[in-house]
Scaffold this active site. Structure first.
Site, short mmCIF file in Angstrom:
data_model
loop_
_atom_site.label_atom_id
_atom_site.label_comp_id
_atom_site.label_asym_id
_atom_site.label_seq_id
_atom_site.Cartn_x
_atom_site.Cartn_y
_atom_site.Cartn_z
N TRP A 68 0.83 -1.21 0.00
CA TRP A 68 0.00 0.00 0.00
C TRP A 68 0.86 1.25 0.00
CZ3 TRP A 68 -5.11 1.81 0.35
CH2 TRP A 68 -5.27 3.09 0.87
N ASN A 128 0.45 5.71 0.17
CA ASN A 128 -0.30 6.96 0.06
C ASN A 128 0.65 8.15 0.12
OD1 ASN A 128 -0.71 5.79 2.87
ND2 ASN A 128 -1.54 7.80 3.29
N ASP A 129 0.47 9.12 1.01
CA ASP A 129 1.16 10.41 0.94
C ASP A 129 2.62 10.34 0.47
OD1 ASP A 129 -1.18 10.89 2.28
OD2 ASP A 129 -0.29 12.11 3.84
N GLN A 134 4.40 7.18 2.22
CA GLN A 134 3.74 6.34 3.20
C GLN A 134 3.56 4.95 2.61
OE1 GLN A 134 2.01 7.80 6.61
NE2 GLN A 134 4.14 8.15 6.07
N TRP A 144 -4.13 0.36 4.32
CA TRP A 144 -3.34 1.20 5.20
C TRP A 144 -2.90 0.43 6.44
CZ3 TRP A 144 -3.01 2.92 10.11
CH2 TRP A 144 -2.27 4.08 10.35
N ARG A 198 0.83 16.91 13.39
CA ARG A 198 1.59 16.04 12.49
C ARG A 198 2.06 16.75 11.22
NH1 ARG A 198 -3.69 13.98 12.68
NH2 ARG A 198 -4.95 14.24 10.80
N ASP A 199 2.79 15.99 10.41
CA ASP A 199 3.21 16.34 9.05
C ASP A 199 4.19 17.52 9.02
OD1 ASP A 199 1.26 14.43 8.52
OD2 ASP A 199 -0.27 15.91 8.05
N GLU A 203 -3.96 19.33 7.24
CA GLU A 203 -2.91 18.32 7.17
C GLU A 203 -1.86 18.72 6.14
OE1 GLU A 203 -5.04 14.11 8.27
OE2 GLU A 203 -5.14 14.74 6.19
#
Length: 375
Positions: free
Chosen positions: A133, A135-136, A152, A160, A257-258, A309
């Site tokens: 998987w 993502n970001d 990610q 996820w 976060r981030d 985010e």
């Protein structure tokens, strides 16, 4: 989440397979004892079942459980669980998987894992990992002719979970070389999104040109905290900072976060933006290790159906005039936006090294894209 071994030989069932032995202690605990381990233990996965916990036991406090949907009734596919190279033996601990699950019969050792693309609708142009998987996109950075794409990544399933930073490099942003995981989930938590910088002036003390990456460690135990890692081999391998975390929320905020880090040349300092629920918080540092709170922006601005985010901020010329510049603060929102999914909005204004001041009123909304699920 340390993985110290506590083995009770009473009420155990043992079964031998080629190259390893299963020591089953009921439905809650199994040890896989492997002699002369191959490169991988191939684990059977069932897409729609509960997660088991799988851990390579080394006796190190950093040993970490991975959440893997081990096959109970049928196997949908296999994932590779890497074993220590050159070791004479290895022990893998598995919890929360019943003793009659089919995974025990189908798991096997192998020195290879086939990543041949057999998916009819798998993208050929857009980047995808070899398996698992994604993502970001994280830690995007350019150094010595290479573009680094971290992302990610769950190497243990097609949903996820087990957030790592996967890693690919390219010289043209079209053709990608897939590299080993850069940052793996650890006892501090999942490795959430973040950013990377090239420390050309050696402000952190790891050597001029080191790549320094910032990410959110996320767990129920520790919450969301900001951590740092550094690389001296052009981003191939990272060492996590021994004093992590470098930043925690001063008010115990849940959504924190981030981290986005950039160099602010006028004051010769680093700036970090962290998404903090429905605002962005700004911090500064001289050495990438010690961070000081400066200001916040975003409360009441734009559309706020959910937390802000994955921030970014860049200074751009106005209408191509290099003598007039403005800062664009980019904010991602997920979910609940107008188009049915996630969306990206931005704010234009000025940044003086301490705080961001928006040019427009709070109710003004600027969308970067009108497509569904732009993030």
């Amino acid at each position: 989440m340390g993985c110290a071994v506590s083995v009770s030989l009473a009420a155990c069932q043992s079964a031998s397979k080629e190259g390893f032995t299963l020591e089953q202690q009921g439905d809650t605990l199994t040890f896989v004892h492997i002699t002369n381990p191959a490169k991988y233990l191939l684990l059977p996965v069932e897409e729609h079942t509960g997660e088991g916990q799988v851990c390579l036991v080394t006796g190190n406090p950093a040993d970490t459980d991975m959440d893997i949907r081990l096959a109970k009734k049928e196997t949908d596919y296999f994932v590779p669980f890497e074993l220590p190279a050159g070791a004479k033996e290895a022990v893998v601990r598995i919890r929360k998987t019943p003793k009659d699950a089919v995974c025990w019969k189908e798991m096997k050792l192998s020195d290879t894992f086939d990543t041949t693309n057999r998916d009819k609708f798998r993208p050929l142009y857009h980047h995808t990992p070899l398996y698992g998987w994604m993502n970001d996109a994280n830690g995007l950075v350019y150094k010595d002719g290479e573009y680094h794409l971290y992302f990610q990544y769950n190497p243990y399933g097609s949903v996820w979970g087990n957030m790592h930073w996967g890693h690919s490099v390219s010289r043209d942003l079209v053709h990608w070389e897939h590299l080993p995981v850069a940052l793996a989930r650890d006892t501090m938590g999942h490795i959430f999104s973040g950013s990377s910088v090239v420390d050309k002036d050696n402000t952190a003390g790891y050597g001029a040109g080191s790549i320094v990456s910032f990410y959110t460690s996320a767990s129920d135990k520790n919450g969301q905290i900001q951590c740092m890692a550094h690389s001296s081999d052009n981003g191939r391998t990272f060492t996590k900072y021994e004093k992590n975390p470098v930043l925690t929320p001063f008010d115990g905020l849940k959504d924190f976060r981030d981290p986005k880090v950039f160099w602010y040349a006028p004051e010769e300092k680093w700036v970090m933006i962290v998404s903090a629920d429905k605002e962005m918080r700004f911090y500064s540092s001289r050495d990438l290790k010690d961070w000081t709170y400066m200001s916040a922006f975003g409360d009441g601005y734009g559309v706020q159906p959910s937390q802000f985010e994955c921030p970014d901020m860049v200074q751009l010329p106005v209408n191509g005039d290099l003598n007039i510049k403005k800062w664009a603060l980019i904010v991602n929102i997920n979910p609940g936006c107008l188009f049915g999914g996630s969306a990206t909005q931005y704010f234009i204004g000025d940044f003086d090294g301490t705080k961001f001041v928006c040019d427009t009123k709070p109710e003004v909304v600027k969308w970067m894209d009108w497509g569904k699920d732009h993030y």
